[in-house]
Design a protein around this motif. Structure first.
Motif, PDB file in Angstrom:
ATOM      1  N   HIS A 273      -9.875 -16.283  -7.445  1.00  0.00           N
ATOM      2  CA  HIS A 273      -9.187 -15.695  -6.291  1.00  0.00           C
ATOM      3  C   HIS A 273      -8.546 -16.792  -5.434  1.00  0.00           C
ATOM      4  CE1 HIS A 273      -8.747 -11.875  -3.864  1.00  0.00           C
ATOM      5  NE2 HIS A 273      -7.999 -12.785  -3.244  1.00  0.00           N
ATOM      6  N   ASN A 274      -7.428 -17.273  -5.908  1.00  0.00           N
ATOM      7  CA  ASN A 274      -6.821 -18.465  -5.328  1.00  0.00           C
ATOM      8  C   ASN A 274      -5.720 -18.163  -4.322  1.00  0.00           C
ATOM      9  OD1 ASN A 274      -4.833 -17.721  -7.520  1.00  0.00           O
ATOM     10  ND2 ASN A 274      -3.814 -19.520  -6.671  1.00  0.00           N
ATOM     11  N   TYR A 289      -9.402 -21.962  -3.439  1.00  0.00           N
ATOM     12  CA  TYR A 289     -10.126 -20.937  -4.186  1.00  0.00           C
ATOM     13  C   TYR A 289     -11.579 -20.885  -3.725  1.00  0.00           C
ATOM     14  CZ  TYR A 289     -11.848 -25.010  -6.796  1.00  0.00           C
ATOM     15  OH  TYR A 289     -12.428 -26.209  -7.139  1.00  0.00           O
ATOM     16  N   HIS A 290     -12.338 -19.948  -4.282  1.00  0.00           N
ATOM     17  CA  HIS A 290     -13.781 -19.939  -4.041  1.00  0.00           C
ATOM     18  C   HIS A 290     -14.515 -20.166  -5.357  1.00  0.00           C
ATOM     19  CE1 HIS A 290     -13.602 -15.419  -4.915  1.00  0.00           C
ATOM     20  NE2 HIS A 290     -14.496 -15.857  -5.757  1.00  0.00           N
ATOM     21  N   ARG A 291     -15.803 -20.549  -5.253  1.00  0.00           N
ATOM     22  CA  ARG A 291     -16.591 -20.823  -6.453  1.00  0.00           C
ATOM     23  C   ARG A 291     -18.076 -20.651  -6.143  1.00  0.00           C
ATOM     24  NH1 ARG A 291     -15.209 -27.337  -6.628  1.00  0.00           N
ATOM     25  NH2 ARG A 291     -16.986 -28.077  -5.414  1.00  0.00           N
ATOM     26  N   HIS A 292     -18.881 -20.547  -7.216  1.00  0.00           N
ATOM     27  CA  HIS A 292     -20.333 -20.429  -7.104  1.00  0.00           C
ATOM     28  C   HIS A 292     -20.991 -21.782  -7.360  1.00  0.00           C
ATOM     29  CE1 HIS A 292     -20.104 -16.034  -7.161  1.00  0.00           C
ATOM     30  NE2 HIS A 292     -19.314 -16.115  -8.205  1.00  0.00           N
ATOM     31  N   PRO A 293     -22.043 -22.129  -6.614  1.00  0.00           N
ATOM     32  CA  PRO A 293     -22.797 -23.346  -6.933  1.00  0.00           C
ATOM     33  C   PRO A 293     -23.489 -23.205  -8.284  1.00  0.00           C
ATOM     34  CG  PRO A 293     -23.335 -22.535  -4.726  1.00  0.00           C
ATOM     35  CD  PRO A 293     -22.564 -21.455  -5.408  1.00  0.00           C
ATOM     36  N   LEU A 294     -23.692 -24.311  -8.965  1.00  0.00           N
ATOM     37  CA  LEU A 294     -24.418 -24.302 -10.237  1.00  0.00           C
ATOM     38  C   LEU A 294     -25.805 -23.705 -10.033  1.00  0.00           C
ATOM     39  CD1 LEU A 294     -23.557 -27.810 -11.739  1.00  0.00           C
ATOM     40  CD2 LEU A 294     -22.449 -25.617 -12.199  1.00  0.00           C
TER      41      LEU A 294
END
Length: 501
Positions: A273-274, A289-294
């Motif tokens: 979702h950029n 954008y968004h991202r999830h931590p490992l």
């Protein structure tokens, strides 16, 4: 399509001009200089505008649907120092909106700031909700409802009315791109920006769904080319990603060219979702954008990041690399976890103090990499005991019991040594030592190159030293820094994958 070589990328990362860029008026970075995530908190679906000399980011509050009743924003003069603006829009000011306030899209026109958003996550046309618009006199709001109802409140061409992006073309025509449930539409906005126009054929909505489209359209125009970005995969999972198409028209068609942003098992997952940040009057662009931590299993555990967007000579876009860099110029240590010791970045460097040991780690999982950072011992060890500070890598098992972890270390000590070693939670094994006469208060650049079992440590500068060993006990893990028995500070952290591509 021309690809940038690994050597060219590393040269950009390590150059002094890159490290000094945060003080420049033109933010010319390889990635977020002060680290990703670049703001604190759970946020997703960001969009951006440049207002009054500042970069503005408008994200979704990444919480359960019934708690998504407001929007925050962040502003920055330099893409490094960010100010939070809380609750710039709330569902209380929109009588029809009550949950799932998503994906704000900002634009300025007619002396007014507009903020478009989705609300209520409607699944059928019998439900109230869809895409609304708020208006304000300032970028930070408050945004109020000029309509009293959604701007788009029903399905058209199978597109759920969510995830809107507003784009104003060079001729002044404004378009709204939107759509969930694997369908994308475009519509014209009238000059008032709160009503829809029609196309020449009399229709209001045109479907422009490209291959593999799921949601999150984003429009960019560069050098006369229209770029449509969109998200693929599931928003809560690791496979969320961004692809794009190109067209000579804002209406497409947008044939899918490539996936350009996806998870990196060494850095983060669920990257999607950029939006695109353009530095005004330059050809410098960033993928926002968004991202999830490992390791995270909560779909709402999403955080904001940006990395450089590179275009090839033919206009196509190169795959985005999620780079790891932190120069602490924001005075914060967002994304770092600490285990023992006292830590802060208030002096624009990461300062740690620990008499019995302290560890600060990034949630990364690199196996083969180059890891560089500046290290300075600022105080002798207690009671004349030897203290040390430096880089730790391929770390696993950190806990509040600071000595329980496993991994490698490359440190400088108050005795004047450069030391490479390994710890297994019960003790340490020295793999190499070089006496180089290190003095307290001197800043030293430590560079670790780990490639399979080969580990190479270099102390750069006047007191140059090298240690090279073979050791394959630990294959991958987290990266960070450690202090023991002293005060020390760390700066200009860079971690980059070694790749054969």
């Amino acid at each position: 399509m021309q690809s940038r070589s690994v050597q060219a990328l590393l040269a950009t990362l390590w150059s002094s001009s890159c490290l000094a860029a945060s003080s420049s008026k033109t933010p010319d970075f390889a990635t977020s200089e002060a680290g990703n995530p670049f703001v604190d908190g759970w946020y997703a679906d960001p969009d951006t505008q440049f207002y009054n000399g500042e970069y503005w980011v408008y994200p979704t509050a990444s919480r359960p649907y019934d708690e998504q009743t407001y929007l925050d924003a962040f502003s920055s003069p330099d893409l490094v120092h960010w100010t939070k603006h809380s609750t710039i829009l709330t569902a209380d000011d929109f009588t029809w909106a009550h949950r799932a306030v998503w994906a704000p899209a900002p634009v300025y026109r007619n002396g007014t700031y507009y903020l478009y958003f989705g609300a209520n996550d409607i699944q059928t046309d019998s439900e109230l909700g869809g895409i609304g618009v708020g208006v304000a006199e300032k970028p930070e709001g408050p945004y109020r409802d000029p309509l009293g109802h959604p701007l788009i409140g029903a399905y058209h061409n199978g597109a759920q009315p969510i995830d809107q992006d507003v784009f104003v073309d060079d001729d002044g025509q404004a378009y709204i791109y939107y759509g969930g449930h694997s369908h994308a539409n475009v519509a014209k906005l009238n000059d008032d920006m709160i009503s829809l126009g029609t196309f020449d054929d009399g229709t209001t909505f045109k479907e422009i769904t490209p291959e593999n489209y799921v949601e999150g359209p984003q429009m960019l125009k560069r050098n006369g080319i229209y770029y449509l970005f969109w998200s693929e995969g599931g928003w809560g999972g690791p496979d969320y990603a961004v692809s794009y198409g190109m067209s000579s028209s804002p209406l497409g068609p947008f044939d899918r060219i490539a996936k350009i942003l996806q998870q990196d098992e060494a850095v983060a997952t669920g990257s999607g979702h950029n939006a695109v940040i353009q530095v005004p009057d330059t050809d410098i662009y960033y993928m926002l954008y968004h991202r999830h931590p490992l390791g995270s299993t909560n779909g709402n555990d999403r955080h904001l990041a940006y990395d450089r967007l590179y275009f090839s000579d033919d206009g196509t876009i190169e795959p985005v690399k999620m780079l790891v860099h932190d120069n602490f110029e924001d005075g914060d240590m967002i994304g770092w976890e600490t285990y023992g010791g006292d830590w802060d970045a208030k002096t624009n460097a990461l300062r740690g103090t620990a008499s019995s040991g302290g560890l600060a780690l990034l949630n990364t999982n690199f196996s083969d990499f180059i890891y560089e950072a500046d290290v300075k011992i600022s105080k002798k060890g207690n009671n004349n005991c030897v203290g040390y500070a430096g880089l730790f890598f391929r770390v696993s098992g950190p806990s509040s019991d600071d000595d329980s972890f496993k991994g490698y270390y490359a440190v400088i000590s108050t005795s004047g040594s450069l030391v490479l070693g390994r710890t297994d939670a019960t003790g340490v094994i020295v793999l190499g030592r070089e006496e180089v006469g290190i003095e307290s208060t001197e800043q030293h650049r430590i560079r670790v190159t780990a490639d399979g079992s080969s580990i190479h440590v270099e102390l750069k500068g006047e007191r140059h030293a090298v240690i090279s060993v073979k050791d394959d006990v630990y294959k991958s893990g987290m990266d960070g820094v450690r202090v023991f028995g002293i005060e020390a500070e760390f700066d200009n952290v860079n971690i980059t994958r070694i790749s054969s591509s």
